[in-house]
Enzyme design. Structure first.
Site, PDB file in Angstrom:
ATOM      1  N   VAL A  36       0.749  -1.113   0.014  1.00 21.85           N
ATOM      2  CA  VAL A  36      -0.025   0.080  -0.160  1.00 21.85           C
ATOM      3  C   VAL A  36       1.012   1.072  -0.002  1.00 21.85           C
ATOM      4  O   VAL A  36       0.450   2.322  -0.685  1.00 21.85           O
ATOM      5  CB  VAL A  36      -1.050  -0.138   1.211  1.00 21.85           C
ATOM      6  CG1 VAL A  36      -1.754   1.208   1.180  1.00 21.85           C
ATOM      7  CG2 VAL A  36      -1.930  -1.024   1.110  1.00 21.85           C
ATOM      8  N   CYS A  37       1.887   1.399   0.617  1.00 25.73           N
ATOM      9  CA  CYS A  37       2.861   2.412   0.796  1.00 25.73           C
ATOM     10  C   CYS A  37       3.559   2.618  -0.502  1.00 25.73           C
ATOM     11  O   CYS A  37       3.783   3.612  -1.121  1.00 25.73           O
ATOM     12  CB  CYS A  37       3.700   2.244   1.858  1.00 25.73           C
ATOM     13  SG  CYS A  37       3.329   2.106   3.475  1.00 25.73           S
TER      14      CYS A  37
END
Length: 165
Positions: free
Chosen positions: A59-60
């Protein structure tokens, strides 16, 4: 103090998360050349602070890629990716991915920044890292938009962050 969740489990954060209309706290962070840089290094520019737990999570990485793509279309705007990652790790990722429209910054020497921005994870498996958040600043460091993502594993609301610019 704020709370977010990780897989639905509450996680306590410490510090004050900046709200729209407030002025962003000054900071000193470490860049990929291991130099100390301050918020005023980008004076006169609009800033998107993409605050993430670690570039090594999907997600990052996704949020960094998406903001990198969008930043190329924004005038007078810089995307600052803030995490507790070591500067070389974040820089290596961006280099491998060809991301040239973001600046990676680390809290590893200046943990107090996490508290100043209200994203310091205090407990659980991610203790010591930043929670996921987006803070958009104008040229004078006034907060235009802020989102403390309620579930750490979720992506931020890109459209809301970019709309204010």
């Amino acid at each position: 103090m704020s709370k977010v969740t990780l897989d639905g489990n509450p996680i306590e954060l410490s510090g004050h998360f900046p709200a729209p209309g407030e002025y962003a706290p000054p900071f000193t962070l470490t860049n990929s050349a291991l130099e100390e840089v301050k918020l005023e290094s980008w004076a006169g520019k609009r800033k998107i602070l993409n605050i993430i737990p670690s570039i090594d999570t999907s997600v990052c990485a996704t949020s960094t890629r998406k903001f990198n793509e969008q930043a190329s279309n924004l005038g007078n705007t810089v995307v600052l990716v803030v995490s507790a990652d070591l500067p070389f790790a974040a820089s290596r990722y961006c280099g491998a991915e060809g991301l040239k429209n973001v600046v990676t910054l680390s809290t590893f020497r200046n943990y107090g920044v996490q508290e100043d921005y209200g994203v310091a994870i205090q407990e659980g498996p991610l203790a010591g890292l930043c929670s996921r958040a987006v803070v958009v600043l104008d040229e004078n460091n006034r907060v235009l938009h802020s989102q403390l993502v309620p579930e750490i594993k979720d992506e931020p609301d890109y459209d809301a962050a970019l709309e204010v610019l």
